[in-house]
Motif scaffolding. Structure first.
Motif, PDB file in Angstrom:
ATOM      1  N   GLY A 166     -13.101  26.278 -13.160  1.00 50.44           N
ATOM      2  CA  GLY A 166     -11.965  25.449 -13.032  1.00 50.44           C
ATOM      3  C   GLY A 166     -12.227  23.960 -13.705  1.00 50.44           C
ATOM      4  N   LEU A 167     -13.381  23.746 -13.765  1.00 48.14           N
ATOM      5  CA  LEU A 167     -13.431  22.268 -14.477  1.00 48.14           C
ATOM      6  C   LEU A 167     -13.288  22.327 -15.778  1.00 48.14           C
ATOM      7  CD1 LEU A 167     -14.939  21.634 -11.726  1.00 48.14           C
ATOM      8  CD2 LEU A 167     -16.601  20.261 -13.135  1.00 48.14           C
ATOM      9  N   ALA A 200     -16.406  25.765  -7.398  1.00 49.02           N
ATOM     10  CA  ALA A 200     -16.826  24.566  -8.064  1.00 49.02           C
ATOM     11  C   ALA A 200     -17.204  23.585  -7.291  1.00 49.02           C
ATOM     12  CB  ALA A 200     -15.421  24.217  -8.774  1.00 49.02           C
ATOM     13  N   ILE A 201     -16.907  23.204  -5.899  1.00 40.76           N
ATOM     14  CA  ILE A 201     -17.427  22.330  -5.173  1.00 40.76           C
ATOM     15  C   ILE A 201     -18.766  22.457  -4.634  1.00 40.76           C
ATOM     16  CG2 ILE A 201     -17.167  20.968  -2.880  1.00 40.76           C
ATOM     17  CD1 ILE A 201     -14.212  20.991  -3.209  1.00 40.76           C
ATOM     18  N   ASP A 253     -11.582  30.781  -1.466  1.00 41.51           N
ATOM     19  CA  ASP A 253     -11.026  31.104  -2.824  1.00 41.51           C
ATOM     20  C   ASP A 253     -10.431  32.577  -2.758  1.00 41.51           C
ATOM     21  OD1 ASP A 253     -12.059  28.776  -3.920  1.00 41.51           O
ATOM     22  OD2 ASP A 253     -13.802  29.424  -4.700  1.00 41.51           O
ATOM     23  N   PRO A 278      -8.663  28.837 -11.755  1.00 43.44           N
ATOM     24  CA  PRO A 278      -9.620  28.026 -10.697  1.00 43.44           C
ATOM     25  C   PRO A 278     -10.183  28.472  -9.667  1.00 43.44           C
ATOM     26  CG  PRO A 278      -7.575  26.947 -10.856  1.00 43.44           C
ATOM     27  CD  PRO A 278      -7.176  28.078 -11.666  1.00 43.44           C
ATOM     28  N   ARG A 279     -11.246  28.329  -9.029  1.00 47.55           N
ATOM     29  CA  ARG A 279     -11.864  28.631  -7.970  1.00 47.55           C
ATOM     30  C   ARG A 279     -12.544  27.441  -7.404  1.00 47.55           C
ATOM     31  NH1 ARG A 279     -15.501  33.691  -9.441  1.00 47.55           N
ATOM     32  NH2 ARG A 279     -15.311  32.731 -11.500  1.00 47.55           N
ATOM     33  N   TRP A 280     -11.874  26.401  -6.747  1.00 43.32           N
ATOM     34  CA  TRP A 280     -12.275  25.178  -6.421  1.00 43.32           C
ATOM     35  C   TRP A 280     -13.364  24.969  -5.310  1.00 43.32           C
ATOM     36  CZ3 TRP A 280     -11.234  22.525 -10.277  1.00 43.32           C
ATOM     37  CH2 TRP A 280     -10.268  22.546 -10.947  1.00 43.32           C
ATOM     38  N   HIS A 281     -13.181  25.863  -4.388  1.00 43.42           N
ATOM     39  CA  HIS A 281     -14.405  26.100  -3.404  1.00 43.42           C
ATOM     40  C   HIS A 281     -15.692  26.279  -3.975  1.00 43.42           C
ATOM     41  CE1 HIS A 281     -10.729  26.463  -0.605  1.00 43.42           C
ATOM     42  NE2 HIS A 281     -11.596  25.891   0.257  1.00 43.42           N
TER      43      HIS A 281
END
Length: 518
Positions: A66-67, A150-151, A134, A145-148
């Motif tokens: 997702g970035l 990515a974090i 996610d 995007p898969r933000w969890h």
């Protein structure tokens, strides 16, 4: 001391533990054979294996989570920030560590264990993200995007950078401490050779597309083929690092450091060893060291755009792919990244062979000329990457293709460029550290602190590139091309500045320090 002809003649003495404080009692190194010295540096290969995977795979991979391309450079910020603080502090504390294992090995072991944890977190970030909330869709169908994940990935990435910084300084200082009659230049050549081997294995692993076939259990609902390949490569990196660490701990026999070796004030009190002592140590740097720091910073400013974006450049500009595009664009991007990893493999092979030539070149031409010549080589190479990019984009838009791919001629030119860059990279990995070790030896010690301070001139350029490269590229809307053009300019400036400011170490004295004549 300074000679009448303007050359810096380095006095070779026994390396002490002096860092930021006053003079320290010498710590006499245990005599070591060349074979044992080679094995003592093996941990560099293990660390570099994981570093090679990080450089070749992680910038492209995080974009699938997702970035954006412009934001990926910010992901690298924690590394230089940690290095700005961690390496000087670790270098200082390792100079004065009184553990019975020695000064350097406790820090090396701690850093390697942290690297193993970070690598597992990065490799399984998609699965951890899915567990945290996610999407539950199949990864082959969902490209959002898969933000969890990515974090989790970024946190693991930052821990990996922090851990690498914990190991690098003490590992180099350990080689300088143990070098004895072989000299710091030989020790740095050995260290560079292990790094080259780690690069070769790491980039080979990164260019392999079969990990998911060899270990099918790595594929999950949240982790498809590219992700499973990443997992496999990183799990092998953990095993290899533990093996290399074990060899180093066995063969690097250090003399335990005693409290009476600590530098003291005039009233007999031990000098402080807190963070402020690192900055106090700047005023005690050996003569010539400020110039080394300046040229090192300019040199790394010319390298970091390529180091951060080399495989991404192959995927985007050369193979015309997009990690967030349609199926054909994603496939083209992944193929470009794999070919870029293969190019880095060729780069590492050339680097490995070149590392054996660095010391003879420095003896023949002097380290200053060897160093600045590498800057001019990088200047030409970075300008060439921009020209190749324009050639590739013009070729791609010039005709209709049935599939998205790279022109074979352009691909071949890119691989040749990757390989040739191994020569200046071997110089970069060796000469600044050898010069630093010799300058530190001339002052009677402080190898850990000097190496840590040198790292500041490496991480500050990374901060600048991490903050500026993405927005700079976005400003011109030209992908990676503007950053490579900027790198060419920095390389030219670094070469010119180096010609006038780097200390001119006499060839005769370089032979004495590096153990010449064997």
């Amino acid at each position: 001391m300074a000679r009448g002809d303007g050359e810096l003649e380095l006095t070779v003495g026994v390396r002490g533990a002096g860092g930021a404080g006053g003079a320290a009692a010498p710590v006499v190194p245990v005599p070591i054979s060349l074979g044992r010295l080679v094995l003592a540096g093996m941990v560099a290969g293990g660390v570099q294996y994981g570093w090679a995977l990080q450089l070749s795979l992680l910038t492209p991979y995080v974009q699938t989570l997702g970035l954006s391309h412009a934001l990926t450079s910010f992901m690298w910020l924690c590394g230089p920030i940690a290095g700005l603080v961690v390496q000087p502090l670790v270098g200082l504390y390792s100079d004065k560590c009184t553990a019975r294992w020695g000064r350097r090995r406790p820090f090396i072991m701690t850093g390697c264990l942290l690297i193993c944890i970070a690598v597992v977190v990065v490799g399984f970030s998609s699965d951890i993200g899915a567990a945290l909330g996610d999407t539950k869709e199949e990864c082959s169908l969902y490209h959002g995007p898969r933000w969890h994940a990515a974090i989790v990935y970024v946190l693991g990435f930052w821990l990996l950078d922090f851990s690498n910084n914990t190991v690098q300084g003490p590992a180099r200082a350990l080689m300088a401490d143990l070098s004895g009659q072989h000299g710091p230049s030989s020790a740095n050549s050995i260290f560079c050779s292990w790094m080259a081997l780690g690069n070769i294995l790491g980039y080979s692993s990164g260019s392999t597309n079969n990990w998911h076939k060899w270990f099918p259990f790595l594929k999950t609902k949240a982790c498809c083929e590219a992700c499973a390949n990443l997992k496999g490569a990183f799990l092998v990196a953990v095993v290899f690092l533990i093996f290399c660490l074990t060899i180093t701990l066995i063969f690097a026999k250090e003399v335990p450091f005693r409290n009476e070796n600590l530098p003291t004030k005039a009233n007999g009190e031990v000098e402080p060893t807190g963070p402020l002592a690192v900055f106090k140590g700047f005023k005690n740097l050996p003569p010539g060291m400020p110039s080394v720091l300046l040229v090192t910073g300019l040199t790394w400013l010319s390298w970091f755009p390529f180091i951060l974006y080399d495989t991404d450049w192959m995927g985007r500009e050369i193979y015309h792919g997009d990690p967030k595009g349609n199926t054909a664009q994603i496939a083209a991007f992944d193929e470009g990244v794999r070919v870029g990893s293969f190019g880095l493999l060729l780069n590492s092979i050339v680097l490995g062979f070149s590392s054996f030539l660095i010391e003879p070149m420095c003896r023949k031409l002097g380290p200053r000329l060897v160093w600045v010549s590498s800057n001019f080589m990088v200047c030409v190479a970075m300008a060439a990457t921009a020209l190749i990019s324009f050639w590739s984009l013009k070729d791609y838009h010039g005709y209709v293709q049935d599939a998205i791919t790279a022109n074979p001629s352009i691909k071949a030119v890119c691989l040749v460029l990757f390989a040739l860059l191994g020569v200046p990279l071997a110089i970069l990995y060796s000469v600044p550290f050898a010069v630093t070790a010799q300058l530190a030896a001339s002052k009677g010690g402080g190898q850990g602190l000097c190496t840590g301070v040198l790292n500041i001139s490496i991480v500050l350029p990374q901060v600048i590139i991490a903050l500026g490269a993405g927005p700079w590229d976005a400003l011109f809307g030209k992908g990676n091309i503007p950053a490579f053009g900027m790198a060419s300019g920095f390389a030219l400036i670094g070469g010119i500045v180096g010609l006038f400011l780097l200390p001119k170490i006499s060839k005769r004295q370089f032979r004495a320090v590096s153990g010449g004549g064997h």
